[in-house]
Design a protein around this motif. Structure first.
Motif, PDB file in Angstrom:
ATOM      1  N   ARG A   1       0.833  -1.210   0.000  1.00 55.56           N
ATOM      2  CA  ARG A   1       0.000   0.000   0.000  1.00 55.56           C
ATOM      3  C   ARG A   1       0.865   1.255   0.000  1.00 55.56           C
ATOM      4  NH1 ARG A   1      -2.804  -3.107   3.798  1.00 55.56           N
ATOM      5  NH2 ARG A   1      -1.966  -1.867   5.520  1.00 55.56           N
TER       6      ARG A   1
ATOM      7  N   ASP B   1      -0.775   5.417   5.614  1.00 55.81           N
ATOM      8  CA  ASP B   1      -1.309   4.060   5.675  1.00 55.81           C
ATOM      9  C   ASP B   1      -1.653   3.659   7.094  1.00 55.81           C
ATOM     10  OD1 ASP B   1      -1.995   1.577   4.311  1.00 55.81           O
ATOM     11  OD2 ASP B   1      -0.357   0.728   5.477  1.00 55.81           O
TER      12      ASP B   1
ATOM     13  N   GLN C   1      -5.058   5.088   7.724  1.00 56.99           N
ATOM     14  CA  GLN C   1      -6.177   4.500   6.982  1.00 56.99           C
ATOM     15  C   GLN C   1      -6.426   3.037   7.339  1.00 56.99           C
ATOM     16  OE1 GLN C   1      -6.038   3.555   2.853  1.00 56.99           O
ATOM     17  NE2 GLN C   1      -3.847   3.097   2.818  1.00 56.99           N
TER      18      GLN C   1
ATOM     19  N   PHE D   1      -9.755   1.241   8.183  1.00 59.58           N
ATOM     20  CA  PHE D   1     -10.878   1.431   7.254  1.00 59.58           C
ATOM     21  C   PHE D   1     -10.642   0.801   5.884  1.00 59.58           C
ATOM     22  CE2 PHE D   1     -10.020   5.286   9.836  1.00 59.58           C
ATOM     23  CZ  PHE D   1     -10.995   5.090  10.794  1.00 59.58           C
ATOM     24  N   ILE D   2      -9.514   0.142   5.694  1.00 56.91           N
ATOM     25  CA  ILE D   2      -9.179  -0.433   4.393  1.00 56.91           C
ATOM     26  C   ILE D   2     -10.201  -1.493   4.007  1.00 56.91           C
ATOM     27  CG2 ILE D   2      -7.489  -1.852   3.158  1.00 56.91           C
ATOM     28  CD1 ILE D   2      -5.342  -0.425   4.842  1.00 56.91           C
TER      29      ILE D   2
ATOM     30  N   GLN E   1     -16.045   3.134   4.610  1.00 57.83           N
ATOM     31  CA  GLN E   1     -15.763   4.109   5.648  1.00 57.83           C
ATOM     32  C   GLN E   1     -14.526   4.957   5.326  1.00 57.83           C
ATOM     33  OE1 GLN E   1     -17.751   4.699   8.173  1.00 57.83           O
ATOM     34  NE2 GLN E   1     -16.497   6.190   9.274  1.00 57.83           N
ATOM     35  N   ILE E   2     -13.610   4.385   4.542  1.00 63.38           N
ATOM     36  CA  ILE E   2     -12.404   5.132   4.204  1.00 63.38           C
ATOM     37  C   ILE E   2     -12.747   6.425   3.474  1.00 63.38           C
ATOM     38  CG2 ILE E   2     -12.042   3.871   2.035  1.00 63.38           C
ATOM     39  CD1 ILE E   2      -9.381   5.392   4.388  1.00 63.38           C
TER      40      ILE E   2
ATOM     41  N   GLU F   1     -13.305   8.969   6.078  1.00 62.11           N
ATOM     42  CA  GLU F   1     -12.159   9.251   6.944  1.00 62.11           C
ATOM     43  C   GLU F   1     -10.991   9.898   6.214  1.00 62.11           C
ATOM     44  OE1 GLU F   1     -12.351   8.813  10.122  1.00 62.11           O
ATOM     45  OE2 GLU F   1     -14.227   7.644  10.161  1.00 62.11           O
ATOM     46  N   CYS F   2     -10.925   9.755   4.899  1.00 59.58           N
ATOM     47  CA  CYS F   2      -9.738  10.225   4.173  1.00 59.58           C
ATOM     48  C   CYS F   2      -9.496  11.739   4.292  1.00 59.58           C
ATOM     49  CB  CYS F   2      -9.773   9.779   2.718  1.00 59.58           C
ATOM     50  SG  CYS F   2     -11.168  10.391   1.754  1.00 59.58           S
TER      51      CYS F   2
ATOM     52  N   TRP G   1      -8.064   5.828  -2.706  1.00 66.28           N
ATOM     53  CA  TRP G   1      -8.247   5.078  -1.468  1.00 66.28           C
ATOM     54  C   TRP G   1      -8.834   3.696  -1.718  1.00 66.28           C
ATOM     55  CZ3 TRP G   1      -5.807   7.426   2.330  1.00 66.28           C
ATOM     56  CH2 TRP G   1      -5.615   8.807   2.238  1.00 66.28           C
TER      57      TRP G   1
ATOM     58  N   ASP H   1      -7.764  -1.698  -1.506  1.00 64.29           N
ATOM     59  CA  ASP H   1      -8.378  -2.995  -1.231  1.00 64.29           C
ATOM     60  C   ASP H   1      -7.399  -4.100  -1.635  1.00 64.29           C
ATOM     61  OD1 ASP H   1      -9.997  -5.467  -2.228  1.00 64.29           O
ATOM     62  OD2 ASP H   1     -11.400  -4.355  -0.968  1.00 64.29           O
TER      63      ASP H   1
END
Length: 407
Positions: free
Chosen positions: A32, A140, A143, A146-147, A151-152, A155-156, A189, A193
């Motif tokens: 990531r 990272d 985040q 939330f990955i 929700q990410i 939050e981003c 974001w 995944d």
């Protein structure tokens, strides 16, 4: 000198995957970081060569981390006083590995604040590259909870806000602005995944040419892997390197020559790569392991086999390394192979591993003298689990093997 065709991008990806095993809760952290940093670099218009260097440095930025506790410390605080130690180790590992030595400086400074980088003996492009890894690394961590969820997307903005507040201090202002611009896209974001991440790395790697490495360079790559593994605990320091030396020594005395001997040595260096998954608390436990702890240990040879297939799939190295806990009664692990399925080379690595382990101090016992090790190996031959021919060479060359195991 004999050469092997190696996909260096695939090798870096496999090494990153093995590093994932150290932090079970943060699997694919290195990948990531690499993808985020590369996407910001593209936003800045960096050339393809710099983007590839950045991608590989991002995947390997934590190669100095072998212990789960150190990984937890790096994950639980945005700035940790002990962070520099793994940067220094990682730099040393990579400098000793010619195919990856060009990444060493980026790794050395990837936890250094931008305001302090101004005094480091670096050119500006290196400062920006290593600081971009730092920015992606900390983003990272923020985040992580939330990955893989929607929700990410909620939050981003807070992650971007954190980076902006640190512009000029932790991170270079121009990197922060490029990060904010790239991060404005939801795709930035959502691409984190795990399923999509592997696809993106595979796509990027499909455009990279394979390189021809001589066996010295391949051995240096294997030694890099082994040093990371053996750093899990001071009880296993240099274990893999010494197993490799013993295996090579035995192979030569069993009539093996040329490239085959080199490949046996490399298998010895790599046989325990799967142990990165094993928590050092288990490795260093002074008493008897629980059933669950022993199960954790038992899976490491399979993990070694799978990781090595990604890099050395065109060679017998994954089998010779992955079979080092098989035995001639078909009762070993992880495959329960019968004798006709176990090559002599795998039997050599197995005996070398046992010999070195008994000659090394471990948490649950002291180093055994050579006569006790020989007695144990003879008993295993009588039980039918170890190769008599290989063990006979160890008996004939016991003092030499013991020196290789201990000195």
């Amino acid at each position: 000198m004999e050469q092997l065709k190696i996909d260096l991008h695939n090798t870096v990806t496999a090494l990153s995957s093995s590093l994932d095993l150290v932090g079970i809760d943060e699997v694919k952290h290195g990948k990531r970081v690499a993808i985020m940093a590369k996407n910001v670099a593209l936003e800045l218009g960096w050339n393809k060569a710099d983007c590839l260097t950045l991608l590989h440095a991002g995947m390997l930025h934590d190669c100095g981390v072998s212990r789960a506790q150190e990984h937890r410390n790096l994950s639980e605080a945005l700035e940790w006083d002990g962070a520099e130690a793994h940067c220094i180790r990682g730099e040393a590992y990579l400098r000793a590995c010619p195919p990856l030595a060009h990444l060493a400086t980026d790794i050395r400074y990837h936890h250094t604040r931008w305001e302090l980088l101004q005094d480091a003996p670096l050119d500006q492009s290196t400062r920006l590259r290593t600081n971009l890894i730092y920015l992606a690394d900390r983003a990272d961590m923020l985040q992580l909870p939330f990955i893989g969820t929607e929700q990410i997307l909620l939050e981003c903005p807070a992650i971007v806000d954190y980076a902006r507040k640190q512009a000029g201090r932790m991170f270079a202002p121009e990197l922060v602005e490029a990060f904010a611009h790239a991060a404005a896209e939801e795709a930035f974001w959502l691409s984190m995944d795990p399923e999509y991440l592997d696809e993106e790395l595979a796509e990027f790697g499909s455009h990279q040419a394979q390189v021809m490495l001589n066996l010295d360079d391949v051995r240096a790559l294997a030694l890099l892997f082994s040093r990371i593994v053996d750093a899990k605990s001071h009880y296993t320091e240099e274990h893999s390197e010494r197993v490799a030396k013993i295996a090579r020594y035995l192979a030569e005395r069993l009539g093996k020559t040329g490239t085959e001997v080199d490949l046996i040595e490399i298998a010895g260096l790599l046989h325990d790569i799967g142990k990165l998954r094993v928590d050092e608390a288990i490795i260093e436990k002074p008493g008897k392991l629980t059933v669950r702890e022993y199960a954790c240990i038992r899976r490491h040879s399979y993990d070694s086999y799978r990781i090595l297939r990604r890099v050395f799939g065109q060679t017998p190295i994954p089998v010779w390394a992955g079979y080092h806990h098989e035995n001639l009664l078909g009762e070993g692990y992880p495959f329960k192979r019968v004798p006709k399925e176990i090559d002599l080379e795998a039997r050599i690595v197995s005996v070398a591993d046992i010999f070195q382990a008994f000659a090394q101090h471990r948490s649950y016992r002291g180093r055994l003298p050579v006569d006790e090790i020989i007695k144990y190996l003879k008993e295993r031959v009588e039980q039918g689990t170890l190769d008599a021919q290989v063990v006979s060479v160890v008996i004939d060359q016991a003092d030499a093997c013991y020196r290789l195991a201990t000195e």
